[in-house]
Design a protein around this motif. Structure first.
Motif, PDB file in Angstrom:
ATOM      1  N   ALA A 432       7.938 -12.742  55.319  1.00 43.93           N
ATOM      2  CA  ALA A 432       8.544 -13.937  55.248  1.00 43.93           C
ATOM      3  C   ALA A 432       8.732 -14.708  56.010  1.00 43.93           C
ATOM      4  O   ALA A 432       8.868 -15.112  56.698  1.00 43.93           O
ATOM      5  N   GLY A 433      10.663 -14.278  56.333  1.00 40.66           N
ATOM      6  CA  GLY A 433      11.202 -14.851  56.575  1.00 40.66           C
ATOM      7  C   GLY A 433      11.215 -14.881  58.108  1.00 40.66           C
ATOM      8  O   GLY A 433      11.806 -15.513  58.614  1.00 40.66           O
ATOM      9  N   GLU A 434      11.121 -13.560  58.504  1.00 37.87           N
ATOM     10  CA  GLU A 434      11.125 -12.905  59.808  1.00 37.87           C
ATOM     11  C   GLU A 434       9.306 -12.904  60.151  1.00 37.87           C
ATOM     12  O   GLU A 434       9.181 -12.550  61.719  1.00 37.87           O
ATOM     13  N   LEU A 435       8.451 -13.925  59.853  1.00 34.66           N
ATOM     14  CA  LEU A 435       7.201 -14.006  60.046  1.00 34.66           C
ATOM     15  C   LEU A 435       6.864 -15.010  61.203  1.00 34.66           C
ATOM     16  O   LEU A 435       7.508 -15.936  61.478  1.00 34.66           O
ATOM     17  N   ILE A 436       6.878 -14.428  62.972  1.00 34.30           N
ATOM     18  CA  ILE A 436       6.330 -15.125  63.624  1.00 34.30           C
ATOM     19  C   ILE A 436       5.146 -15.477  64.300  1.00 34.30           C
ATOM     20  O   ILE A 436       3.949 -14.246  63.455  1.00 34.30           O
ATOM     21  N   GLU A 437       4.154 -16.698  64.427  1.00 36.06           N
ATOM     22  CA  GLU A 437       3.188 -16.111  64.949  1.00 36.06           C
ATOM     23  C   GLU A 437       1.827 -16.440  63.994  1.00 36.06           C
ATOM     24  O   GLU A 437       1.194 -15.299  64.077  1.00 36.06           O
ATOM     25  N   ALA A 438       1.874 -16.719  62.624  1.00 34.95           N
ATOM     26  CA  ALA A 438       1.094 -16.885  61.777  1.00 34.95           C
ATOM     27  C   ALA A 438       0.101 -17.320  62.090  1.00 34.95           C
ATOM     28  O   ALA A 438       0.014 -18.358  62.916  1.00 34.95           O
ATOM     29  N   PRO A 439      -0.731 -16.365  61.464  1.00 32.42           N
ATOM     30  CA  PRO A 439      -1.877 -17.474  61.958  1.00 32.42           C
ATOM     31  C   PRO A 439      -2.663 -18.627  60.850  1.00 32.42           C
ATOM     32  O   PRO A 439      -2.007 -18.461  59.408  1.00 32.42           O
ATOM     33  N   ALA A 440      -3.156 -19.563  61.841  1.00 37.56           N
ATOM     34  CA  ALA A 440      -3.890 -20.974  60.248  1.00 37.56           C
ATOM     35  C   ALA A 440      -4.487 -20.986  59.362  1.00 37.56           C
ATOM     36  O   ALA A 440      -4.373 -21.601  58.425  1.00 37.56           O
ATOM     37  N   ARG A 441      -5.626 -19.837  59.496  1.00 37.14           N
ATOM     38  CA  ARG A 441      -6.305 -19.490  58.974  1.00 37.14           C
ATOM     39  C   ARG A 441      -6.735 -18.324  58.211  1.00 37.14           C
ATOM     40  O   ARG A 441      -6.269 -17.527  58.421  1.00 37.14           O
ATOM     41  N   LEU A 442      -7.317 -18.512  57.088  1.00 41.54           N
ATOM     42  CA  LEU A 442      -6.841 -17.153  55.880  1.00 41.54           C
ATOM     43  C   LEU A 442      -7.894 -16.225  56.903  1.00 41.54           C
ATOM     44  O   LEU A 442      -7.242 -15.043  56.599  1.00 41.54           O
ATOM     45  N   ALA A 443      -8.474 -16.854  57.000  1.00 36.04           N
ATOM     46  CA  ALA A 443     -10.634 -16.392  57.335  1.00 36.04           C
ATOM     47  C   ALA A 443      -9.892 -15.455  58.772  1.00 36.04           C
ATOM     48  O   ALA A 443      -9.811 -14.101  57.983  1.00 36.04           O
ATOM     49  N   GLU A 444      -8.896 -15.857  59.665  1.00 30.67           N
ATOM     50  CA  GLU A 444      -8.683 -14.476  60.483  1.00 30.67           C
ATOM     51  C   GLU A 444      -7.343 -13.739  59.648  1.00 30.67           C
ATOM     52  O   GLU A 444      -7.624 -12.591  60.651  1.00 30.67           O
ATOM     53  N   TRP A 445      -6.439 -13.960  59.196  1.00 31.97           N
ATOM     54  CA  TRP A 445      -5.612 -12.949  58.504  1.00 31.97           C
ATOM     55  C   TRP A 445      -6.010 -12.385  57.684  1.00 31.97           C
ATOM     56  O   TRP A 445      -6.287 -10.755  58.159  1.00 31.97           O
ATOM     57  N   SER A 446      -7.240 -12.385  56.805  1.00 31.94           N
ATOM     58  CA  SER A 446      -7.748 -11.496  56.337  1.00 31.94           C
ATOM     59  C   SER A 446      -8.461 -10.585  56.696  1.00 31.94           C
ATOM     60  O   SER A 446      -8.959  -9.514  56.672  1.00 31.94           O
ATOM     61  N   GLY A 447      -9.099 -11.152  57.699  1.00 31.92           N
ATOM     62  CA  GLY A 447     -10.361 -10.463  58.298  1.00 31.92           C
ATOM     63  C   GLY A 447      -9.545  -8.993  58.916  1.00 31.92           C
ATOM     64  O   GLY A 447     -10.410  -7.970  58.959  1.00 31.92           O
ATOM     65  N   ARG A 448      -8.361 -10.138  59.711  1.00 31.35           N
ATOM     66  CA  ARG A 448      -7.878  -8.343  61.244  1.00 31.35           C
ATOM     67  C   ARG A 448      -7.295  -7.662  60.072  1.00 31.35           C
ATOM     68  O   ARG A 448      -7.275  -6.187  60.337  1.00 31.35           O
ATOM     69  N   GLN A 449      -6.834  -8.457  58.947  1.00 32.94           N
ATOM     70  CA  GLN A 449      -6.479  -6.822  57.762  1.00 32.94           C
ATOM     71  C   GLN A 449      -7.791  -6.135  57.114  1.00 32.94           C
ATOM     72  O   GLN A 449      -7.519  -4.730  56.947  1.00 32.94           O
ATOM     73  N   ASP A 450      -8.388  -6.877  56.498  1.00 29.40           N
ATOM     74  CA  ASP A 450     -10.066  -5.914  56.461  1.00 29.40           C
ATOM     75  C   ASP A 450      -9.703  -4.828  57.714  1.00 29.40           C
ATOM     76  O   ASP A 450     -10.100  -3.569  57.217  1.00 29.40           O
ATOM     77  N   LEU A 451     -10.515  -5.498  58.476  1.00 28.13           N
ATOM     78  CA  LEU A 451     -10.379  -3.963  60.145  1.00 28.13           C
ATOM     79  C   LEU A 451      -9.664  -3.435  60.196  1.00 28.13           C
ATOM     80  O   LEU A 451     -10.121  -2.109  60.217  1.00 28.13           O
ATOM     81  N   ALA A 452      -8.774  -3.669  59.477  1.00 21.55           N
ATOM     82  CA  ALA A 452      -7.206  -2.816  60.108  1.00 21.55           C
ATOM     83  C   ALA A 452      -7.069  -1.119  59.035  1.00 21.55           C
ATOM     84  O   ALA A 452      -7.359   0.025  59.245  1.00 21.55           O
ATOM     85  N   ARG A 453      -7.841  -1.863  57.735  1.00 18.97           N
ATOM     86  CA  ARG A 453      -7.930  -1.201  56.477  1.00 18.97           C
ATOM     87  C   ARG A 453      -9.151   0.086  56.820  1.00 18.97           C
ATOM     88  O   ARG A 453      -8.875   0.975  56.709  1.00 18.97           O
ATOM     89  N   VAL A 454     -10.363  -0.475  57.366  1.00 19.76           N
ATOM     90  CA  VAL A 454     -11.096   0.530  57.227  1.00 19.76           C
ATOM     91  C   VAL A 454     -11.372   1.298  58.505  1.00 19.76           C
ATOM     92  O   VAL A 454     -11.390   2.254  58.002  1.00 19.76           O
ATOM     93  N   GLY A 455     -10.417   0.670  59.807  1.00 23.82           N
ATOM     94  CA  GLY A 455     -10.318   1.255  60.838  1.00 23.82           C
ATOM     95  C   GLY A 455      -9.290   2.849  60.395  1.00 23.82           C
ATOM     96  O   GLY A 455      -9.436   4.058  61.010  1.00 23.82           O
ATOM     97  N   ALA A 456      -8.128   2.688  59.611  1.00 28.58           N
ATOM     98  CA  ALA A 456      -8.080   3.541  59.589  1.00 28.58           C
ATOM     99  C   ALA A 456      -8.009   4.770  58.188  1.00 28.58           C
ATOM    100  O   ALA A 456      -8.372   5.353  58.348  1.00 28.58           O
ATOM    101  N   ASN A 457      -9.224   4.316  57.748  1.00 31.83           N
ATOM    102  CA  ASN A 457      -9.739   5.156  56.702  1.00 31.83           C
ATOM    103  C   ASN A 457     -10.976   5.867  57.697  1.00 31.83           C
ATOM    104  O   ASN A 457     -11.041   6.801  57.193  1.00 31.83           O
TER     105      ASN A 457
END
Length: 612
Positions: A432-457
């Motif tokens: 949290a202390g090192e976070l930069i360029e954080a998304p302003a919207r929860l949907a933007e963050w969680s959507g990218r993370q969902d894609l990364a998880r599905v892609g890895a699987n």
């Protein structure tokens, strides 16, 4: 397993990837297991680059991109259809760019001599036997969001390049830079629909050659891909149909095949063995993957489908799956937190009414779940989660009944030893202390993370298909250009409660590609019945796997009591933390495979090979 690797340093290197093939025009870069046709390179003078994987650019387009390499316009090299890795050299600068969904991940490690990079973290760990990073694996199990710890990988001293970033190596060392914007400019759904249709059509078309073509034929996403593929020739469409599922996938599949020319339909019947967790008695029958992979849990089902595909084809072909369609074509209701944060009160209330009707709940209850997340940003949410990790483990409660969160704490976090939870909390506070360029919207963050998880699987599923049958798995919804086209539409439009997948409907309505009765469908199949059947049938093996001799237990990542209680509930058919169980089983299998696998990643070379 297919992988790539490279070296950058002034003093040379003393090893090569075992069985590696040099990438033309790029000194000290190799591919392993990739067919020559999937490795293409161009170069002129100090500029050169290669694409590895399924890339829709033709040879002229690659040649024409050399000026872009010279001026270091890296993002332009990621805009072709398909899913691929890019390696580019401009003078002394070397850039390695993975894809947005993590199907072509990039890892690296540096020392005094230079930098090794690879698409396989295990290969870099094998350079000196680097052990597991326990905190990173704890984060993988507790959060399920790949980018929470940014560049920290699952092995000690092996760093990862987060989604939307590239690896840039030069005379000053290695650094990670963002090439993809944190958020895309918003485009109205109706305006973007033709762009989505064109991106998907191109993603399918560029993968079809003289090989046999097959597709899943089940939900809206796979059916859309099947219809697009059938426009270009014969397609063997397969539907996994187990009477325990009690869904309407098969009925829609039969009707689609009767309507769409070139679709030959085939049913894959369920069996006693086609349940979750089957086949874990002999882990040697599962292909080794580079990270814990969710498809070890459903391997028997995937193998039944792929086996049918292999029997139908005269040679190994390409098989299309709708993986990640949910992630890009729709959005979870957590976008309501963004509407609340932005004080869009009327829209928030309208959407809450719609979601409440779907859940047989009240709009007040829906908004109450989203309100806490609307009052904090990503860094603040991580600090709150860290504080929660320092408190005693929670009693289990379904995730749908907990408040919406930027990074939800999964039940697997409550199964960890208190010391591990504390270390993970410290790690999260640091992130949290090192976070930069954080998304302003929860949907933007969680959507990218969902894609990364599905892609890895999906990368693990691809390994299964290649290992068993030589079949290439294609997941067009995970392509860069498809992701960009879909995620440019705001989440509140993609996930609006009044219609099911309105973006897909708008993209293909009246196109003559997908039948109208498919676009009007409002149902979705699910595998809960097979999950609980597997938990019941294989409970003894799972208790043994995750018991006192568990490798996760030895690391403090699971404790016997809570896991045994979860398995007991599941075996009795009671609600339980299925997603958390899938995660820990996949991780346990992976740790055993790491210890037992006889993978030879590298071969030594006499003397030191001079680097470019």
């Amino acid at each position: 397993m297919r992988w790539s690797a490279g070296w950058y340093g002034g003093t040379g290197h003393d090893r090569l990837p075992a069985g590696g093939r040099a990438v033309p025009g790029l000194e000290s870069a190799w591919t392993c297991g990739w067919p020559a046709a999937r490795v293409r390179a161009v170069g002129q003078g100090p500029a050169a680059f290669a694409v590895i994987g399924e890339c829709g650019a033709d040879d002229h387009q690659l040649q024409d991109a050399l000026p872009v390499v010279r001026v270091k316009g890296w993002r332009a090299l990621t805009r072709w259809p398909g899913s691929y890795l890019t390696i580019a050299r401009s003078g002394e600068a070397l850039t390695v760019i993975g894809d947005l969904s993590g199907q072509h991940p990039v890892y690296y490690r540096t020392d005094a001599d230079g930098t090794w990079w690879s698409t396989a973290a295990s290969a870099l760990a094998a350079l000196d036997g680097a052990p597991i990073d326990v905190s990173a694996l704890a984060a993988h199990l507790a959060f399920g969001q790949p980018d929470v710890l940014a560049t920290r990988g699952l092995f000690r001293d092996v760093k990862r390049v987060p989604g939307g970033h590239l690896l840039l190596i030069g005379s000053d060392g290695a650094m990670v830079e963002r090439y993809e914007p944190v958020a895309y400019p918003s485009v109205e759904l109706r305006q973007q629909a033709p762009v989505v249709r064109a991106a998907l059509a191109e993603a399918v078309a560029m993968r079809i050659d003289d090989r046999p073509v097959s597709t899943d034929l089940a939900g809206l996403d796979s059916t859309t891909l099947a219809c697009l593929a059938a426009q270009r020739g014969p397609v063997a469409a397969v539907t996994f149909a187990d009477e325990r599922l009690r869904d309407d996938d098969l009925a829609f599949a039969v009707r689609t095949a009767a309507t769409v020319p070139n679709l030959g339909h085939h049913t894959v019947p369920g069996a006693t063995s086609t349940v979750y967790y089957a086949g874990l008695d002999d882990l040697g029958h599962l292909p080794v993957t580079d990270a814990p992979n969710a498809y070890v849990v459903t391997a028997s089902i995937k193998r039944a489908v792929l086996g049918t595909v292999a029997e139908l084809a005269s040679a190994p072909g390409v098989h299309f799956t709708g993986a990640a369609g949910d992630a890009v074509l729709s959005a979870p209701s957590s976008y309501l937190a963004d509407l609340l944060r932005e004080r869009q009160w009327r829209l928030s209330w309208q959407h809450a009414l719609g979601h409440a009707r779907l859940r047989h709940s009240s709009p007040f209850a829906v908004l109450a779940r989203d309100r806490p997340a609307s009052r904090t940003g990503l860094a603040g949410a991580w600090r709150q989660t860290a504080a929660e990790l320092r408190r005693p483990a929670r009693d289990w409660l379904p995730q749908a009944r907990r408040p919406v969160a930027w990074t939800p704490l999964l039940a697997s976090a409550d199964w960890m030893h208190p010391d591990v939870r504390t270390r993970l909390a410290d790690t999260l506070d640091q992130a949290a202390g090192e976070l930069i360029e954080a998304p302003a919207r929860l949907a933007e963050w969680s959507g990218r993370q969902d894609l990364a998880r599905v892609g890895a699987n999906t990368a693990g599923w691809r390994t299964l298909a290649l290992t068993d049958h030589g079949i290439d798995l294609a997941a067009p919804f995970l392509d860069n250009e498809v992701i960009r086209a879909c995620l440019s539409v705001p989440a509140d439009q993609r996930g609006a409660p009044g219609r099911y997948k309105p973006l897909l409907d708008a993209a293909f309505a009246s196109s003559g590609v997908v039948p109208d009765f498919i676009l009007a469908r409002t149902t979705k199949g699910g595998f809960n019945a097979l999950s609980y059947a597997g938990l019941r049938d294989h409970a003894p093996r799972l208790k043994e796997l995750l018991g006192p001799s568990s490798r996760l237990a030895a690391l403090g990542l699971v404790t016997d009591g809570p896991v045994a209680a979860a398995l007991t509930r599941a075996a009795a058919g009671q609600p339980t933390a299925q997603g958390a169980l899938h995660l820990v089983v996949a991780a346990e299998v992976w740790l055993w495979q790491l210890a037992a696998a006889a993978t030879t990643w590298w071969e030594e070379v006499s003397g030191r090979v001079v680097a470019a």
